[in-house]
Write a protein that holds these residues in place. Structure first.
Motif, short mmCIF file in Angstrom:
data_model
loop_
_atom_site.label_atom_id
_atom_site.label_comp_id
_atom_site.label_asym_id
_atom_site.label_seq_id
_atom_site.Cartn_x
_atom_site.Cartn_y
_atom_site.Cartn_z
N ILE A 90 -15.79 27.36 -7.58
CA ILE A 90 -14.71 26.47 -7.13
C ILE A 90 -15.21 25.03 -7.15
O ILE A 90 -14.53 24.11 -7.61
CB ILE A 90 -14.22 26.84 -5.72
CG1 ILE A 90 -13.60 28.24 -5.71
CG2 ILE A 90 -13.20 25.83 -5.22
CD1 ILE A 90 -13.17 28.71 -4.34
N ALA A 91 -16.41 24.83 -6.64
CA ALA A 91 -16.99 23.48 -6.61
C ALA A 91 -17.12 22.93 -8.02
O ALA A 91 -16.75 21.78 -8.30
CB ALA A 91 -18.35 23.51 -5.93
N SER A 92 -17.60 23.74 -8.93
CA SER A 92 -17.82 23.31 -10.30
C SER A 92 -16.50 22.91 -10.96
O SER A 92 -16.39 21.86 -11.60
CB SER A 92 -18.48 24.44 -11.10
OG SER A 92 -18.64 24.08 -12.46
N THR A 93 -15.48 23.73 -10.79
CA THR A 93 -14.18 23.46 -11.40
C THR A 93 -13.56 22.18 -10.86
O THR A 93 -13.07 21.34 -11.63
CB THR A 93 -13.21 24.63 -11.15
OG1 THR A 93 -13.76 25.82 -11.72
CG2 THR A 93 -11.85 24.36 -11.77
N ALA A 94 -13.60 22.00 -9.54
CA ALA A 94 -12.99 20.82 -8.94
C ALA A 94 -13.71 19.53 -9.33
O ALA A 94 -13.08 18.52 -9.67
CB ALA A 94 -12.98 20.96 -7.42
N LEU A 95 -15.02 19.56 -9.31
CA LEU A 95 -15.79 18.36 -9.66
C LEU A 95 -15.60 18.01 -11.13
O LEU A 95 -15.51 16.83 -11.49
CB LEU A 95 -17.27 18.58 -9.34
CG LEU A 95 -17.60 18.58 -7.85
CD1 LEU A 95 -19.03 19.05 -7.64
CD2 LEU A 95 -17.40 17.22 -7.24
N ASN A 96 -15.52 19.00 -11.99
CA ASN A 96 -15.29 18.73 -13.40
C ASN A 96 -13.90 18.13 -13.63
O ASN A 96 -13.73 17.29 -14.52
CB ASN A 96 -15.45 20.01 -14.23
CG ASN A 96 -16.90 20.40 -14.42
OD1 ASN A 96 -17.78 19.53 -14.45
ND2 ASN A 96 -17.17 21.68 -14.55
N GLU A 97 -12.93 18.55 -12.84
CA GLU A 97 -11.59 17.98 -12.97
C GLU A 97 -11.60 16.51 -12.59
O GLU A 97 -10.98 15.67 -13.24
CB GLU A 97 -10.59 18.74 -12.11
CG GLU A 97 -9.16 18.24 -12.25
CD GLU A 97 -8.15 19.09 -11.53
OE1 GLU A 97 -7.00 18.64 -11.39
OE2 GLU A 97 -8.50 20.20 -11.09
#
Length: 262
Positions: A107-114
């Protein structure tokens, strides 16, 4: 504003890891579970080894062989069936603790990449190595030499330690990325202001809408993790009930229960 969006996004994601939800944080703790974890367990493809505080070991093999403190315990068919059911439950449920932690990191990875994509922050891509490091922390905590391992200390303290380390590392990485990408960030902000025809209130509203969208996405997925954690607590309680039945049938395992009711 941008730094706050990034850090708030990351810190919200400390939901990564756990067993209970309280005050908008999820921690890998037995605090909100009906049971407490005790003893240490090692789950390999062939064996389940349970080790007590004084280093006594009970081994349950896939073939239904039970060895307690070095002694082979003779079992009836009904006792073997009970142990087989127990083994299936332990193998199926305990590794889910690590699975929930891994999901939170995703979840952290997806949000930060967005966030990075939206604001063209190239250096934020360096957070991929941090995400990999955090995954490595979970992997080495719960998986050793081809076996899943968990003990009372891991169960009680992993979430608190991981959450603190996660917050610190994310904040440091975001601050570093902000400094490295200040030019592209200013260009992105300038473009956003231009799209808003120079209206700062409209720009701020667009930024708030973006932050809310990220937050809603994170909260939705975090809610799913919370539900998994709550379900896992219930499953652990069922294992505790099963252990009580096993101890009644096989008293030699009295000191080797993994879960006790509070």
């Amino acid at each position: 504003m941008m730094k706050n969006i990034l850090i708030a996004t990351a810190l919200t994601l400390t939901t990564a890891n756990t067993m209970a939800h309280e005050d908008n944080h999820i921690t890998i703790s037995s605090d909100n579970c009906a049971v407490e974890f005790q003893n240490d367990v090692q789950i390999s493809p062939d064996l389940i080894n349970i080790t007590t505080a004084n280093q006594q070991v009970a081994s349950i093999s896939n073939a239904g062989v039970l060895i307690v403190d070095g002694k082979d315990i003779a079992l009836s068919e009904s006792q073997r069936a009970l142990l087989a059911k127990y083994s299936d439950n332990v193998r199926g449920q305990l590794p889910r603790v690590a699975d929930i932690a891994f999901e939170g990191i995703e979840i952290a990875s997806t949000a930060l990449n967005e966030v990075a994509t939206t604001f063209n922050i190239d250096s934020l891509q360096g957070l991929d190595s941090l995400i990999d490091e955090l995954k490595g922390d979970v992997q080495t905590t719960f998986y050793q030499n081809g076996s899943f391992v968990m003990g009372k200390q891991t169960f009680d303290e992993f979430g608190e330690h991981f959450e603190s380390e996660f917050e610190e590392k994310i904040e440091q990485a975001v601050e570093s990325s902000m400094m490295q990408s200040i030019g592209s960030i200013l260009m992105a902000i300038g473009s956003e202001i231009k799209d808003a025809n120079g209206d700062m209130s409209q720009f701020e509203q667009r930024m708030e809408s973006f932050a809310q969208r990220i937050e809603q996405s994170v909260e939705s997925r975090a809610k799913h993790i919370e539900q998994q954690a709550e379900g896992l607590c219930n499953d652990f309680a069922q294992i505790a009930y099963l252990e009580q039945d096993i101890v009644k049938s096989i008293p030699e395992l009295n000191s080797y229960q993994l879960f006790i009711f509070k």
